[in-house]
Design an enzyme around this catalytic site. Structure first.
Site, PDB file in Angstrom:
ATOM      1  N   ASP A  41       0.842  -1.200   0.000  1.00  0.00           N
ATOM      2  CA  ASP A  41       0.000   0.000   0.000  1.00  0.00           C
ATOM      3  C   ASP A  41       0.882   1.257   0.000  1.00  0.00           C
ATOM      4  OD1 ASP A  41      -2.214   1.618  -0.026  1.00  0.00           O
ATOM      5  OD2 ASP A  41      -2.682   1.386   2.099  1.00  0.00           O
ATOM      6  N   ARG A  55       1.896  12.793  10.721  1.00  0.00           N
ATOM      7  CA  ARG A  55       0.637  12.720   9.977  1.00  0.00           C
ATOM      8  C   ARG A  55      -0.120  11.499  10.468  1.00  0.00           C
ATOM      9  NH1 ARG A  55      -0.967   9.466   5.868  1.00  0.00           N
ATOM     10  NH2 ARG A  55      -2.277  10.255   4.190  1.00  0.00           N
ATOM     11  N   HIS A 113      -3.299   0.447  11.713  1.00  0.00           N
ATOM     12  CA  HIS A 113      -3.024  -0.947  11.357  1.00  0.00           C
ATOM     13  C   HIS A 113      -1.523  -1.153  11.236  1.00  0.00           C
ATOM     14  CE1 HIS A 113      -4.104   1.574   7.793  1.00  0.00           C
ATOM     15  NE2 HIS A 113      -2.858   1.250   7.465  1.00  0.00           N
ATOM     16  N   ASP A 153      -2.283   8.883  10.034  1.00  0.00           N
ATOM     17  CA  ASP A 153      -2.869   8.178   8.905  1.00  0.00           C
ATOM     18  C   ASP A 153      -4.165   7.470   9.319  1.00  0.00           C
ATOM     19  OD1 ASP A 153      -2.467   6.984   6.131  1.00  0.00           O
ATOM     20  OD2 ASP A 153      -2.635   5.161   7.348  1.00  0.00           O
ATOM     21  N   GLU A 161      -5.416  13.202   9.156  1.00  0.00           N
ATOM     22  CA  GLU A 161      -5.770  12.778   7.799  1.00  0.00           C
ATOM     23  C   GLU A 161      -7.142  12.114   7.864  1.00  0.00           C
ATOM     24  OE1 GLU A 161      -5.822   9.970   4.186  1.00  0.00           O
ATOM     25  OE2 GLU A 161      -5.316   9.224   6.170  1.00  0.00           O
ATOM     26  N   GLN A 203      -3.168  -5.439   5.737  1.00  0.00           N
ATOM     27  CA  GLN A 203      -3.111  -4.364   6.748  1.00  0.00           C
ATOM     28  C   GLN A 203      -4.100  -4.701   7.862  1.00  0.00           C
ATOM     29  OE1 GLN A 203      -3.722  -1.588   3.426  1.00  0.00           O
ATOM     30  NE2 GLN A 203      -2.193  -0.238   4.337  1.00  0.00           N
ATOM     31  N   ARG A 255      -4.378   4.286  -7.807  1.00  0.00           N
ATOM     32  CA  ARG A 255      -3.774   5.491  -7.228  1.00  0.00           C
ATOM     33  C   ARG A 255      -2.334   5.668  -7.707  1.00  0.00           C
ATOM     34  NH1 ARG A 255      -4.590   4.547  -1.030  1.00  0.00           N
ATOM     35  NH2 ARG A 255      -4.087   2.442  -1.745  1.00  0.00           N
ATOM     36  N   HIS A 289      -1.243  11.662  -2.855  1.00  0.00           N
ATOM     37  CA  HIS A 289      -0.935  10.352  -3.425  1.00  0.00           C
ATOM     38  C   HIS A 289      -2.181   9.468  -3.519  1.00  0.00           C
ATOM     39  CE1 HIS A 289      -1.167   9.759   0.821  1.00  0.00           C
ATOM     40  NE2 HIS A 289      -1.173   8.450   0.650  1.00  0.00           N
ATOM     41  N   ASP A 290      -3.293   9.920  -2.914  1.00  0.00           N
ATOM     42  CA  ASP A 290      -4.516   9.115  -2.931  1.00  0.00           C
ATOM     43  C   ASP A 290      -5.478   9.598  -4.012  1.00  0.00           C
ATOM     44  OD1 ASP A 290      -3.904   7.259  -0.936  1.00  0.00           O
ATOM     45  OD2 ASP A 290      -4.575   8.597   0.662  1.00  0.00           O
TER      46      ASP A 290
HETATM   47  C1  GLC Z   1      -4.358   6.729   4.174  1.00  0.00           C
HETATM   48  C2  GLC Z   1      -3.285   6.819   3.131  1.00  0.00           C
HETATM   49  C3  GLC Z   1      -3.555   5.815   2.069  1.00  0.00           C
HETATM   50  C4  GLC Z   1      -3.601   4.463   2.677  1.00  0.00           C
HETATM   51  C5  GLC Z   1      -4.556   4.389   3.849  1.00  0.00           C
HETATM   52  C6  GLC Z   1      -4.314   3.173   4.671  1.00  0.00           C
HETATM   53  O1  GLC Z   1      -5.603   7.099   3.697  1.00  0.00           O
HETATM   54  O2  GLC Z   1      -3.189   8.103   2.633  1.00  0.00           O
HETATM   55  O3  GLC Z   1      -2.613   5.879   1.053  1.00  0.00           O
HETATM   56  O4  GLC Z   1      -4.003   3.539   1.721  1.00  0.00           O
HETATM   57  O5  GLC Z   1      -4.412   5.464   4.726  1.00  0.00           O
HETATM   58  O6  GLC Z   1      -3.121   3.270   5.391  1.00  0.00           O
HETATM   59  C1  GLC Z   2      -9.512   6.548   3.468  1.00  0.00           C
HETATM   60  C2  GLC Z   2     -10.359   7.588   2.832  1.00  0.00           C
HETATM   61  C3  GLC Z   2     -10.562   7.322   1.403  1.00  0.00           C
HETATM   62  C4  GLC Z   2      -9.216   7.114   0.789  1.00  0.00           C
HETATM   63  C5  GLC Z   2      -8.527   5.961   1.441  1.00  0.00           C
HETATM   64  C6  GLC Z   2      -7.208   5.639   0.845  1.00  0.00           C
HETATM   65  O1  GLC Z   2      -9.139   6.993   4.675  1.00  0.00           O
HETATM   66  O2  GLC Z   2     -11.578   7.726   3.511  1.00  0.00           O
HETATM   67  O3  GLC Z   2     -11.251   8.315   0.732  1.00  0.00           O
HETATM   68  O4  GLC Z   2      -9.366   6.882  -0.534  1.00  0.00           O
HETATM   69  O5  GLC Z   2      -8.358   6.236   2.752  1.00  0.00           O
HETATM   70  O6  GLC Z   2      -7.221   5.722  -0.501  1.00  0.00           O
END
Ligand code: GLC
Ligand code: GLC
Length: 649
Positions: free
Chosen positions: A143, A284, A186, A286, A328, A254, A517, A392-393
């Protein structure tokens, strides 16, 4: 329960039995005085969540010992930073603050290589760099590093902990802070805790949510959102070795941590302090919305998630107060703001602004943006937004349905339209995005793509249409220009500063092809950097010329921003411009400075009534971006297609 009295008694008992002799006299005094200040919060949150468990106080005492060890391990230089930032607690509100987020391998490819990029960061005016997860993680699909196998080990392909510390020092010396990810919802299934769980260790099995059969998972799943339905349905994964179902909100590898177990809270705090002690200014958080599970809810944004984050924050205040949290939470706007508080997350991504900037580009209308921000932009004065355009998402359309209804927009249809628009399926769309995570059950979908491709540069370059190329670049500068001026720290997503196009090569990589992504995770090479850092030479081609235009455009705006305090610690008021293609806001600070931001989201010239100059008291004003002047008494103000103005009085 009388929390204050109980907390005081609890702290004095803990201090009576915790050995502080390994701390210097000075550290010991600091530790005790910070405990006195922050233990009451920690105590209140911790006992609220864990108080019903018989060993709550045992774990609380262990936690205090962990905090002591964290302070002991903190380097003198970092302690100086603690003192400096405590003296200047609003440091993150300064107009010079500008972030850059990047993947080490896409810009390095190693940590050591990043030293050579520091002049590039400085040219842009970057003051903080968020290096996306660089910890040890599984080979193949991890991921993008967000499946962490060891928080204390750098992924060997990027370097080692010494390299990271050396980079942090080198950045610091140039006035650039480091921001790291705290991926605490996670771990990967290769983390030592997961491995022990797999081997049958009961203690570690309790670190995760494991179920013998589908009974409980089915009950939870009725209310859960599927995050990655394109790779796996549901939120649980069957593990053959343990013969159990594992809670896996994101990918199957995860494993969600079980925060109903206070041992997990303590263990993760220890990892968090380790990261803080590397020398970073921010963590950050996450996927923080997901850390608490309550049956019968969607298990996002639960009250106990907030309590635990506040407890983590109190721990940091005691050990490493120079470090701030960045939330985030890519969730409903009403939920996003709940994480933002000096005692919870001092900084937060602003997904609402991000999504609605894109919405305004597609619709050429600003009503949803204006109405939504009027409702949700104001946050506590001692916190700040992190404003971004791309990351990046994927892009999720997380606006408030209620606000959409108020202006007569059907939110369901509108999200469908936005997905169609940005994936280029809508007739006449300029955009080349890729659909992401289409959910076969409910038709939900999100969008991926780079800034440039979503703004139309990819299509314009194919058709070699110079007008379309220029327009695409204007769109990019408009979106970023708003994030530079509306209030908050702008965060540039690396590759955007060059307007790089979608990278489709992930489709040839079996570890990546299922996760679109990757289309917007784009390498920034030495050649790219050389092209913009050394503009004496003519650009090699059209692409390089575009990259320079984007880079220079962003750099110019950032240079201007840095010179005016009104872009920093100032209030924002969102305005009705009276023209639904135009968006406006005014910023004002305690020194009497005012700036009116006005922009046009359409490809036609627009006019805004001169009444709006009320907001700057009809004083003479100068547009910092075009150098035009206003007397303050104009009947109308004209805006070129996609123009942004910063009218300063
Ligand atoms: C956050 C990250 C994303 C990741 C997810 C799980 O949303 O930005 O890239 O997949 O968390 O860790
Ligand atoms: C999540 C978000 C979702 C995002 C994902 C990772 O936390 O809610 O919108 O796309 O993480 O891609």
């Amino acid at each position: 329960m009388n929390y204050a009295a109980d907390s005081e008694q609890c702290l004095s008992r803990i201090l009576a039995s915790v050995d502080l002799s390994m701390l210097s006299k000075r550290d010991s005094a600091t530790f005790v005085s910070r405990l006195e200040a922050h233990f009451p919060t920690l105590f209140q949150r911790y006992t609220f969540v864990y108080g019903h468990q018989y060993d709550c106080y045992y774990h609380l005492q262990k936690l205090v010992e962990l905090l002591r060890d964290g302070l002991k391990a903190r380097k003198p230089k970092l302690k100086q930073q603690d003192a400096a930032k405590l003296k200047d607690p609003r440091w993150y509100k300064g107009q010079e603050q500008t972030g850059l987020a990047c993947y080490v391998d896409l810009m390095g490819p190693t940590l050591k290589d990043l030293h050579h990029k520091i002049p590039y960061y400085k040219a842009l005016g970057i003051t903080y760099i968020h290096l996306m997860p660089l910890y040890d993680s599984p080979e193949g699909d991890s991921d993008g590093g967000y499946a962490v196998s060891d928080y204390r080990k750098v992924n060997p392909s990027l370097g080692n902990m010494k390299d990271l510390e050396a980079l942090s020092d080198a950045l610091q010396a140039e006035g650039i802070d480091l921001v790291l990810d705290f991926v605490f919802n996670h771990t990967s299934d290769e983390h030592a805790w997961a491995k022990a769980a797999l081997a049958g260790d009961k203690t570690c099995q309790n670190y995760y949510y494991l179920f013998d059969d589908r009974t409980i998972p089915d009950q939870y799943e009725r209310d859960l959102r599927e995050i990655f339905p394109q790779v796996r349905r549901g939120s649980f994964t069957y593990n053959d070795t343990m013969e159990k179902w594992v809670w896996t909100t994101f990918n199957s590898f995860q494993w969600d941590l079980n925060y109903s177990n206070p041992e997990v809270f303590n263990a993760i705090t220890s990892e968090m302090l380790f990261l803080a002690n590397i020398g970073c200014a921010g963590l950050r958080l996450d996927a923080l919305a997901f850390i608490w599970k309550d049956m019968g809810t969607n298990c996002e944004n639960q009250p106990n998630a907030h309590r635990l984050i506040q407890a983590f924050n109190a721990c940091l205040q005691i050990v490493a107060p120079a470090v701030v949290f960045k939330s985030e939470a890519i969730v409903h706007p009403d939920e996003v703001v709940k994480y933002i508080d000096k005692k919870e997350c001092q900084l937060s991504y602003n997904p609402l602004l991000m999504a609605l900037l894109w919405n305004s580009l597609a619709t050429r209308k600003t009503r949803l943006l204006t109405q939504s921000l009027k409702k949700s932009f104001v946050i506590p004065d001692d916190t700040t937004w992190v404003n971004y355009v791309r990351c990046h998402d994927d892009i999720g359309w997380t606006f408030d349905d209620g606000v959409a209804h108020e202006i007569g927009v059907n939110p369901y249809d509108h999200r469908y339209f936005l997905n169609q628009y940005f994936t280029g399926r809508f007739d006449g769309s300029f955009s080349s995005g890729v659909p992401f995570a289409e959910n076969p059950s409910n038709g939900d979908c999100r969008v991926c793509g780079s800034l440039a491709s979503l703004c139309g540069l990819e299509k314009a370059l194919v058709s070699m249409d110079q007008n379309a190329i220029d327009t695409a670049i204007e769109r990019m500068l408009l979106l970023y220009g708003i994030t530079f001026s509306i209030g908050g720290i702008p965060l540039i997503y690396s590759s955007d500063e060059l307007g790089l196009l979608n990278d489709y090569s992930y489709r040839d990589n079996p570890a990546k092809r299922h996760d679109d992504r990757w289309v917007n995770r784009i390498a920034v090479t030495d050649a790219h950097i050389e092209n913009v850092m050394n503009q004496d030479k003519a650009p090699a081609g059209l692409n390089e010329a575009c990259q320079r235009k984007v880079f220079n455009g962003l750099k110019t705006m950032l240079d201007i921003r840095r010179q005016h305090a009104v872009f920093g610690d100032a209030r924002t008021e969102i305005l009705d411009t009276g023209n639904h293609h135009c968006f406006g806001f005014v910023r004002y600070n305690q020194h009497g400075q005012k700036m009116l931001g006005l922009c046009n989201f359409s490809e036609h010239a627009q006019q805004v009534s001169g009444n709006i100059l009320n907001t700057i008291e009809h004083k003479p004003a100068r547009d910092l971006l075009s150098d035009s002047k206003l007397t303050g008494h104009e009947q109308v103000i004209s805006l070129r297609p996609y123009q942004l103005s910063w009218w300063l009085i």
